[in-house]
Design a protein around this motif. Sequence first.
Motif, short mmCIF file in Angstrom:
data_model
loop_
_atom_site.label_atom_id
_atom_site.label_comp_id
_atom_site.label_asym_id
_atom_site.label_seq_id
_atom_site.Cartn_x
_atom_site.Cartn_y
_atom_site.Cartn_z
N GLN A 145 -8.88 -0.76 4.07
CA GLN A 145 -8.57 0.44 3.30
C GLN A 145 -8.58 1.67 4.21
N VAL A 205 -1.23 6.14 6.67
CA VAL A 205 -0.52 7.09 5.81
C VAL A 205 -0.77 8.53 6.26
N PHE A 216 0.83 -1.20 0.00
CA PHE A 216 0.00 0.00 0.00
C PHE A 216 0.87 1.26 0.00
N LYS A 276 2.26 9.40 -5.64
CA LYS A 276 2.41 10.74 -5.08
C LYS A 276 3.70 11.42 -5.57
N TYR A 321 7.20 5.25 6.59
CA TYR A 321 5.91 4.62 6.88
C TYR A 321 6.04 3.24 7.52
N GLU A 379 -5.26 3.97 4.96
CA GLU A 379 -5.31 5.41 4.69
C GLU A 379 -5.05 6.21 5.97
N LYS A 419 2.61 1.81 -3.39
CA LYS A 419 1.68 2.37 -4.38
C LYS A 419 1.43 3.84 -4.09
N HIS A 420 1.21 4.17 -2.82
CA HIS A 420 0.93 5.56 -2.42
C HIS A 420 2.07 6.49 -2.81
#
Length: 133
Positions: free
Chosen positions: A119, A126, A26, A34, A49, A123, A29-30
């Motif tokens: 999810q 993050v 995750f 970004k 993270y 989120e 991908k973020h």
Amino acid sequence: MDNNNNIKLLNPLSLAYMGDAVLDQFVRKHIILKLRAKPNRLHQQAKQYVTAKSQAATLDYLMHEDWFTEEEQEIIRRGRNAKSHTKAKNTDVQTYRKSSGLEAVIGYLYLENKEERLQALLESIVAAVEERE
């Protein structure tokens, strides 16, 4: 996994192992979407993270916010209390155990196919890290 297997009964370190992979994917991908940067920069960013220290701080924050259900708190507690035979890299045992608790609940939500809750948690993780930056 079929519904005949109770995910809650899995070894919490197995849940954490799965959760580590889910969080890592995750986050990758973020940051790729970004930053659109070169791999070395992406790796440096991802570490913010996924380190045990960051995960422990995020867990403390989310617990303080009463983010988790009772069931999820039980998974976290089991993940924190599990006896790991691996040494924590660059961190103390308490921090490592907190990060294992967070990873365990991620793994649990993933294996239970609780996609919306997973999810929302990813989120929130993050967002919590980016708030600390």
